[in-house]
Design a protein around this motif. Sequence first.
Motif, PDB file in Angstrom:
ATOM      1  N   GLY A  18     -53.888  28.013  14.842  1.00  0.00           N
ATOM      2  CA  GLY A  18     -52.673  28.339  14.099  1.00  0.00           C
ATOM      3  C   GLY A  18     -52.801  29.496  13.137  1.00  0.00           C
ATOM      4  N   ASN A  19     -51.662  29.846  12.583  1.00  0.00           N
ATOM      5  CA  ASN A  19     -51.544  30.898  11.570  1.00  0.00           C
ATOM      6  C   ASN A  19     -50.749  30.342  10.403  1.00  0.00           C
ATOM      7  OD1 ASN A  19     -52.706  33.024  13.218  1.00  0.00           O
ATOM      8  ND2 ASN A  19     -50.827  32.867  14.423  1.00  0.00           N
ATOM      9  N   LYS A  20     -50.920  30.933   9.240  1.00  0.00           N
ATOM     10  CA  LYS A  20     -50.165  30.517   8.052  1.00  0.00           C
ATOM     11  C   LYS A  20     -48.756  31.085   8.122  1.00  0.00           C
ATOM     12  CE  LYS A  20     -53.585  28.539   5.750  1.00  0.00           C
ATOM     13  NZ  LYS A  20     -53.626  27.145   5.388  1.00  0.00           N
ATOM     14  N   ASN A  21     -47.766  30.240   7.791  1.00  0.00           N
ATOM     15  CA  ASN A  21     -46.388  30.725   7.732  1.00  0.00           C
ATOM     16  C   ASN A  21     -46.074  31.183   6.307  1.00  0.00           C
ATOM     17  OD1 ASN A  21     -45.896  28.370   6.248  1.00  0.00           O
ATOM     18  ND2 ASN A  21     -44.728  27.364   7.867  1.00  0.00           N
ATOM     19  N   ALA A  22     -44.827  31.524   6.039  1.00  0.00           N
ATOM     20  CA  ALA A  22     -44.424  32.024   4.720  1.00  0.00           C
ATOM     21  C   ALA A  22     -44.640  30.984   3.618  1.00  0.00           C
ATOM     22  CB  ALA A  22     -42.966  32.458   4.757  1.00  0.00           C
ATOM     23  N   ASP A  23     -44.614  29.710   3.986  1.00  0.00           N
ATOM     24  CA  ASP A  23     -44.805  28.632   3.010  1.00  0.00           C
ATOM     25  C   ASP A  23     -46.277  28.266   2.822  1.00  0.00           C
ATOM     26  OD1 ASP A  23     -42.045  28.406   2.657  1.00  0.00           O
ATOM     27  OD2 ASP A  23     -41.863  26.982   4.318  1.00  0.00           O
ATOM     28  N   GLY A  24     -47.162  28.963   3.523  1.00  0.00           N
ATOM     29  CA  GLY A  24     -48.594  28.675   3.414  1.00  0.00           C
ATOM     30  C   GLY A  24     -49.063  27.529   4.289  1.00  0.00           C
ATOM     31  N   GLN A  25     -48.182  27.032   5.164  1.00  0.00           N
ATOM     32  CA  GLN A  25     -48.554  25.954   6.076  1.00  0.00           C
ATOM     33  C   GLN A  25     -49.072  26.544   7.385  1.00  0.00           C
ATOM     34  OE1 GLN A  25     -44.560  24.259   5.981  1.00  0.00           O
ATOM     35  NE2 GLN A  25     -45.439  22.336   5.228  1.00  0.00           N
ATOM     36  N   THR A  27     -49.192  26.817  11.254  1.00  0.00           N
ATOM     37  CA  THR A  27     -48.306  26.534  12.382  1.00  0.00           C
ATOM     38  C   THR A  27     -48.918  27.080  13.665  1.00  0.00           C
ATOM     39  OG1 THR A  27     -47.022  28.584  12.236  1.00  0.00           O
ATOM     40  CG2 THR A  27     -46.260  26.728  10.917  1.00  0.00           C
ATOM     41  N   VAL A  28     -48.573  26.439  14.765  1.00  0.00           N
ATOM     42  CA  VAL A  28     -48.999  26.902  16.081  1.00  0.00           C
ATOM     43  C   VAL A  28     -47.869  26.590  17.062  1.00  0.00           C
ATOM     44  CG1 VAL A  28     -50.196  24.753  16.705  1.00  0.00           C
ATOM     45  CG2 VAL A  28     -50.891  26.892  17.770  1.00  0.00           C
ATOM     46  N   LYS A  29     -47.664  27.460  18.015  1.00  0.00           N
ATOM     47  CA  LYS A  29     -46.662  27.226  19.056  1.00  0.00           C
ATOM     48  C   LYS A  29     -47.198  26.181  20.028  1.00  0.00           C
ATOM     49  CE  LYS A  29     -43.788  30.627  17.922  1.00  0.00           C
ATOM     50  NZ  LYS A  29     -42.505  30.331  17.340  1.00  0.00           N
ATOM     51  N   PHE A  30     -46.309  25.320  20.531  1.00  0.00           N
ATOM     52  CA  PHE A  30     -46.710  24.291  21.480  1.00  0.00           C
ATOM     53  C   PHE A  30     -47.369  24.909  22.710  1.00  0.00           C
ATOM     54  CE2 PHE A  30     -45.570  21.647  25.216  1.00  0.00           C
ATOM     55  CZ  PHE A  30     -46.430  20.590  24.962  1.00  0.00           C
ATOM     56  N   GLY A  31     -46.829  26.025  23.191  1.00  0.00           N
ATOM     57  CA  GLY A  31     -47.387  26.671  24.376  1.00  0.00           C
ATOM     58  C   GLY A  31     -48.817  27.133  24.169  1.00  0.00           C
ATOM     59  N   VAL A  32     -49.129  27.625  22.980  1.00  0.00           N
ATOM     60  CA  VAL A  32     -50.495  28.063  22.660  1.00  0.00           C
ATOM     61  C   VAL A  32     -51.442  26.866  22.701  1.00  0.00           C
ATOM     62  CG1 VAL A  32     -51.977  29.007  20.838  1.00  0.00           C
ATOM     63  CG2 VAL A  32     -49.743  30.039  21.294  1.00  0.00           C
ATOM     64  N   LEU A  33     -51.023  25.780  22.091  1.00  0.00           N
ATOM     65  CA  LEU A  33     -51.836  24.559  22.062  1.00  0.00           C
ATOM     66  C   LEU A  33     -52.007  23.991  23.468  1.00  0.00           C
ATOM     67  CD1 LEU A  33     -53.111  22.881  19.747  1.00  0.00           C
ATOM     68  CD2 LEU A  33     -51.081  21.457  19.798  1.00  0.00           C
ATOM     69  N   ALA A  60     -45.256  18.226  11.941  1.00  0.00           N
ATOM     70  CA  ALA A  60     -43.806  18.189  12.141  1.00  0.00           C
ATOM     71  C   ALA A  60     -43.448  19.168  13.251  1.00  0.00           C
ATOM     72  CB  ALA A  60     -43.077  18.570  10.859  1.00  0.00           C
ATOM     73  N   PHE A  61     -42.465  18.800  14.052  1.00  0.00           N
ATOM     74  CA  PHE A  61     -41.895  19.692  15.054  1.00  0.00           C
ATOM     75  C   PHE A  61     -40.505  19.188  15.388  1.00  0.00           C
ATOM     76  CE2 PHE A  61     -44.625  16.687  17.378  1.00  0.00           C
ATOM     77  CZ  PHE A  61     -43.730  16.118  18.288  1.00  0.00           C
ATOM     78  N   GLU A  62     -39.670  20.077  15.921  1.00  0.00           N
ATOM     79  CA  GLU A  62     -38.299  19.706  16.262  1.00  0.00           C
ATOM     80  C   GLU A  62     -38.296  18.855  17.519  1.00  0.00           C
ATOM     81  OE1 GLU A  62     -35.270  22.680  16.367  1.00  0.00           O
ATOM     82  OE2 GLU A  62     -36.216  23.799  14.749  1.00  0.00           O
ATOM     83  N   GLY A  63     -37.446  17.857  17.527  1.00  0.00           N
ATOM     84  CA  GLY A  63     -37.295  17.006  18.702  1.00  0.00           C
ATOM     85  C   GLY A  63     -38.276  15.850  18.706  1.00  0.00           C
ATOM     86  N   GLU A  64     -38.168  15.039  19.741  1.00  0.00           N
ATOM     87  CA  GLU A  64     -39.031  13.867  19.882  1.00  0.00           C
ATOM     88  C   GLU A  64     -40.182  14.122  20.837  1.00  0.00           C
ATOM     89  OE1 GLU A  64     -38.990  10.752  18.423  1.00  0.00           O
ATOM     90  OE2 GLU A  64     -37.635  11.787  17.054  1.00  0.00           O
ATOM     91  N   LEU A  65     -39.916  14.881  21.890  1.00  0.00           N
ATOM     92  CA  LEU A  65     -40.876  15.067  22.971  1.00  0.00           C
ATOM     93  C   LEU A  65     -40.956  16.544  23.323  1.00  0.00           C
ATOM     94  CD1 LEU A  65     -42.604  13.506  25.083  1.00  0.00           C
ATOM     95  CD2 LEU A  65     -40.594  13.533  26.546  1.00  0.00           C
ATOM     96  N   ASP A  73     -42.150  27.590  22.818  1.00  0.00           N
ATOM     97  CA  ASP A  73     -41.944  28.354  21.584  1.00  0.00           C
ATOM     98  C   ASP A  73     -41.660  27.481  20.365  1.00  0.00           C
ATOM     99  OD1 ASP A  73     -42.435  30.869  22.627  1.00  0.00           O
ATOM    100  OD2 ASP A  73     -40.360  31.167  23.242  1.00  0.00           O
ATOM    101  N   VAL A  74     -41.784  26.166  20.501  1.00  0.00           N
ATOM    102  CA  VAL A  74     -41.552  25.256  19.371  1.00  0.00           C
ATOM    103  C   VAL A  74     -42.763  25.287  18.444  1.00  0.00           C
ATOM    104  CG1 VAL A  74     -41.233  22.836  18.706  1.00  0.00           C
ATOM    105  CG2 VAL A  74     -39.991  23.770  20.674  1.00  0.00           C
ATOM    106  N   ASP A  75     -42.492  25.461  17.150  1.00  0.00           N
ATOM    107  CA  ASP A  75     -43.558  25.475  16.157  1.00  0.00           C
ATOM    108  C   ASP A  75     -44.006  24.052  15.835  1.00  0.00           C
ATOM    109  OD1 ASP A  75     -43.936  28.220  15.585  1.00  0.00           O
ATOM    110  OD2 ASP A  75     -42.059  28.227  14.449  1.00  0.00           O
ATOM    111  N   ILE A  76     -45.314  23.854  15.796  1.00  0.00           N
ATOM    112  CA  ILE A  76     -45.908  22.611  15.308  1.00  0.00           C
ATOM    113  C   ILE A  76     -46.489  22.952  13.941  1.00  0.00           C
ATOM    114  CG2 ILE A  76     -47.675  20.877  15.685  1.00  0.00           C
ATOM    115  CD1 ILE A  76     -47.371  21.550  18.725  1.00  0.00           C
ATOM    116  N   ILE A  77     -46.030  22.258  12.915  1.00  0.00           N
ATOM    117  CA  ILE A  77     -46.401  22.570  11.536  1.00  0.00           C
ATOM    118  C   ILE A  77     -47.348  21.502  11.013  1.00  0.00           C
ATOM    119  CG2 ILE A  77     -45.541  22.962   9.196  1.00  0.00           C
ATOM    120  CD1 ILE A  77     -42.783  23.604  10.589  1.00  0.00           C
TER     121      ILE A  77
END
Length: 81
Positions: A18-25, A27-33, A60-65, A73-77
């Motif tokens: 992952g990489n740090k986002n603007a909030d310092g958290q 994050t990694v894209k699901f596809g990368v993982l 955290a990520f959007e959606g359930e599955l 392209d969904v971010d996993i935080i």
Amino acid sequence: MNVSHEVNLLLEEIQRLGNKNADGQTTVKFGVLFNDDRCANIFEALVGTLRAAKRKKFIAFEGELLLQGVHDDVDIILLQE
């Protein structure tokens, strides 16, 4: 299967990829993982491990599955470091 151990391995891999986002958290894209060779060798059921980590509020990520291709392209935080 030891879910806690799998979740801890997942958190390490998110930090590695992952990489740090603007909030310092981190994050990694699901596809990368999903497409990472090391993750493919570690996790037999990546999506299940992601859901377990989300239920425990480690990530955290959007959606359930998340599905490969559709949700690449969904971010996993990472919520806790």
